[in-house]
Design a protein around this motif. Structure first.
Motif, PDB file in Angstrom:
ATOM      1  N   LYS A  69       0.813  -1.215   0.000  1.00 59.59           N
ATOM      2  CA  LYS A  69       0.000   0.000   0.000  1.00 59.59           C
ATOM      3  C   LYS A  69       0.848   1.268   0.000  1.00 59.59           C
ATOM      4  O   LYS A  69       0.554   2.212  -0.726  1.00 59.59           O
ATOM      5  CB  LYS A  69      -0.938  -0.006   1.209  1.00 59.59           C
ATOM      6  CG  LYS A  69      -1.874   1.161   1.268  1.00 59.59           C
ATOM      7  CD  LYS A  69      -2.810   1.027   2.453  1.00 59.59           C
ATOM      8  CE  LYS A  69      -3.653   2.254   2.628  1.00 59.59           C
ATOM      9  NZ  LYS A  69      -4.518   2.149   3.799  1.00 59.59           N
ATOM     10  N   VAL A  73       0.690   4.296  -2.693  1.00 66.78           N
ATOM     11  CA  VAL A  73       0.394   5.681  -2.311  1.00 66.78           C
ATOM     12  C   VAL A  73       1.469   6.612  -2.869  1.00 66.78           C
ATOM     13  O   VAL A  73       1.156   7.659  -3.449  1.00 66.78           O
ATOM     14  CB  VAL A  73       0.294   5.834  -0.771  1.00 66.78           C
ATOM     15  CG1 VAL A  73       0.241   7.300  -0.377  1.00 66.78           C
ATOM     16  CG2 VAL A  73      -0.927   5.094  -0.238  1.00 66.78           C
ATOM     17  N   LYS A  77       0.846   9.479  -5.715  1.00 67.70           N
ATOM     18  CA  LYS A  77       1.272  10.856  -5.446  1.00 67.70           C
ATOM     19  C   LYS A  77       2.125  11.369  -6.598  1.00 67.70           C
ATOM     20  O   LYS A  77       1.923  12.478  -7.100  1.00 67.70           O
ATOM     21  CB  LYS A  77       2.055  10.914  -4.131  1.00 67.70           C
ATOM     22  CG  LYS A  77       2.601  12.280  -3.776  1.00 67.70           C
ATOM     23  CD  LYS A  77       3.428  12.194  -2.483  1.00 67.70           C
ATOM     24  CE  LYS A  77       4.026  13.505  -2.087  1.00 67.70           C
ATOM     25  NZ  LYS A  77       5.045  13.989  -3.002  1.00 67.70           N
ATOM     26  N   LYS A  85      -1.369  13.327   1.529  1.00 64.61           N
ATOM     27  CA  LYS A  85      -2.653  13.060   2.181  1.00 64.61           C
ATOM     28  C   LYS A  85      -3.735  12.742   1.141  1.00 64.61           C
ATOM     29  O   LYS A  85      -4.515  11.810   1.317  1.00 64.61           O
ATOM     30  CB  LYS A  85      -3.067  14.271   3.014  1.00 64.61           C
ATOM     31  CG  LYS A  85      -4.350  14.076   3.780  1.00 64.61           C
ATOM     32  CD  LYS A  85      -4.660  15.278   4.639  1.00 64.61           C
ATOM     33  CE  LYS A  85      -5.941  15.077   5.422  1.00 64.61           C
ATOM     34  NZ  LYS A  85      -6.268  16.233   6.246  1.00 64.61           N
ATOM     35  N   GLU A  86      -3.757  13.519   0.044  1.00 65.88           N
ATOM     36  CA  GLU A  86      -4.748  13.302  -0.996  1.00 65.88           C
ATOM     37  C   GLU A  86      -4.520  11.971  -1.703  1.00 65.88           C
ATOM     38  O   GLU A  86      -5.462  11.236  -2.012  1.00 65.88           O
ATOM     39  CB  GLU A  86      -4.738  14.444  -2.014  1.00 65.88           C
ATOM     40  CG  GLU A  86      -5.252  15.766  -1.456  1.00 65.88           C
ATOM     41  CD  GLU A  86      -4.209  16.544  -0.665  1.00 65.88           C
ATOM     42  OE1 GLU A  86      -3.015  16.153  -0.653  1.00 65.88           O
ATOM     43  OE2 GLU A  86      -4.582  17.553  -0.039  1.00 65.88           O
ATOM     44  N   LYS A  88      -3.059   9.325  -0.437  1.00 63.23           N
ATOM     45  CA  LYS A  88      -3.444   8.269   0.513  1.00 63.23           C
ATOM     46  C   LYS A  88      -4.967   8.130   0.538  1.00 63.23           C
ATOM     47  O   LYS A  88      -5.500   7.018   0.576  1.00 63.23           O
ATOM     48  CB  LYS A  88      -2.918   8.576   1.908  1.00 63.23           C
ATOM     49  CG  LYS A  88      -3.238   7.481   2.916  1.00 63.23           C
ATOM     50  CD  LYS A  88      -2.728   7.835   4.304  1.00 63.23           C
ATOM     51  CE  LYS A  88      -3.000   6.761   5.323  1.00 63.23           C
ATOM     52  NZ  LYS A  88      -4.395   6.434   5.534  1.00 63.23           N
ATOM     53  N   GLY A  89      -5.665   9.249   0.482  1.00 62.66           N
ATOM     54  CA  GLY A  89      -7.124   9.216   0.461  1.00 62.66           C
ATOM     55  C   GLY A  89      -7.660   8.480  -0.758  1.00 62.66           C
ATOM     56  O   GLY A  89      -8.598   7.695  -0.652  1.00 62.66           O
ATOM     57  N   LEU A  90      -7.059   8.733  -1.925  1.00 65.12           N
ATOM     58  CA  LEU A  90      -7.476   8.031  -3.144  1.00 65.12           C
ATOM     59  C   LEU A  90      -7.275   6.524  -2.999  1.00 65.12           C
ATOM     60  O   LEU A  90      -8.138   5.735  -3.374  1.00 65.12           O
ATOM     61  CB  LEU A  90      -6.661   8.515  -4.346  1.00 65.12           C
ATOM     62  CG  LEU A  90      -7.204   9.680  -5.157  1.00 65.12           C
ATOM     63  CD1 LEU A  90      -6.252  10.045  -6.290  1.00 65.12           C
ATOM     64  CD2 LEU A  90      -8.571   9.382  -5.709  1.00 65.12           C
ATOM     65  N   ASP A  92      -6.960   4.781  -0.165  1.00 67.34           N
ATOM     66  CA  ASP A  92      -7.837   4.254   0.883  1.00 67.34           C
ATOM     67  C   ASP A  92      -9.277   4.101   0.411  1.00 67.34           C
ATOM     68  O   ASP A  92      -9.995   3.212   0.860  1.00 67.34           O
ATOM     69  CB  ASP A  92      -7.809   5.161   2.120  1.00 67.34           C
ATOM     70  CG  ASP A  92      -6.507   5.048   2.894  1.00 67.34           C
ATOM     71  OD1 ASP A  92      -5.760   4.070   2.674  1.00 67.34           O
ATOM     72  OD2 ASP A  92      -6.229   5.960   3.711  1.00 67.34           O
ATOM     73  N   ASP A  93      -9.712   5.000  -0.497  1.00 72.67           N
ATOM     74  CA  ASP A  93     -11.098   4.990  -0.967  1.00 72.67           C
ATOM     75  C   ASP A  93     -11.309   4.093  -2.187  1.00 72.67           C
ATOM     76  O   ASP A  93     -12.339   4.184  -2.845  1.00 72.67           O
ATOM     77  CB  ASP A  93     -11.557   6.415  -1.298  1.00 72.67           C
ATOM     78  CG  ASP A  93     -11.637   7.294  -0.070  1.00 72.67           C
ATOM     79  OD1 ASP A  93     -11.713   6.752   1.043  1.00 72.67           O
ATOM     80  OD2 ASP A  93     -11.626   8.539  -0.223  1.00 72.67           O
ATOM     81  N   SER A  96     -11.214   3.904  -6.917  1.00 64.85           N
ATOM     82  CA  SER A  96     -11.266   5.330  -7.197  1.00 64.85           C
ATOM     83  C   SER A  96     -10.505   5.628  -8.481  1.00 64.85           C
ATOM     84  O   SER A  96      -9.583   4.906  -8.856  1.00 64.85           O
ATOM     85  CB  SER A  96     -10.695   6.131  -6.026  1.00 64.85           C
ATOM     86  OG  SER A  96      -9.381   5.698  -5.732  1.00 64.85           O
TER      87      SER A  96
END
Length: 124
Positions: A69, A73, A77, A85-86, A88-90, A92-93, A96
């Motif tokens: 992971k 990430v 990036k 952070k963005e 990681k959010g993608l 995690d979600d 996407s």
């Protein structure tokens, strides 16, 4: 009544890129999440065999990060230019969209890079 038919004709003939732009406008300016509408509008176009062969724009969809992971990430990036952070959010979600409306060559390159990092990727 004729105006509504013209409007419906315009909606049905939107390209994938135009549908994505419309979805962004509806979300940002009006607070409307048009996910169901985008699927409904894209559905009839995908039904014809010629439309699938003539597809020139692709969406790179991250289905799962896989075992590495952190590597995924970092790669997301790097590929998207997002902050940590963005990105990681993608990841995690997932599932996407990593990039939308890219050429076949770029989509294949992104898919290869992400799969090498251990991610599960799909092109649409």
């Amino acid at each position: 009544m004729a105006d509504l038919k013209d409007f419906a004709e315009q909606l049905v003939n939107l390209t994938v890129k135009e549908v994505n732009e419309l979805a962004t406008i509806l979300k940002d300016e009006y607070g409307i999440e048009p996910a169901a509408a985008a699927v409904a509008m894209a559905g009839p176009a995908a039904g014809g065999g010629d439309a699938a062969e003539a597809q020139t724009e692709f969406d790179v969809i991250l289905k799962a990060a896989g075992g590495a992971k952190l590597a995924v990430v970092k790669l997301v990036k790097e590929l998207t230019g997002l902050g940590l952070k963005e990105a990681k959010g993608l990841v995690d979600d997932a599932p996407s969209a990593i990039k939308e409306g890219v050429t076949k060559d770029e989509a294949d390159a992104l898919k290869s890079s992400l799969e090498e990092a251990g991610a599960e990727v799909e092109l649409k």
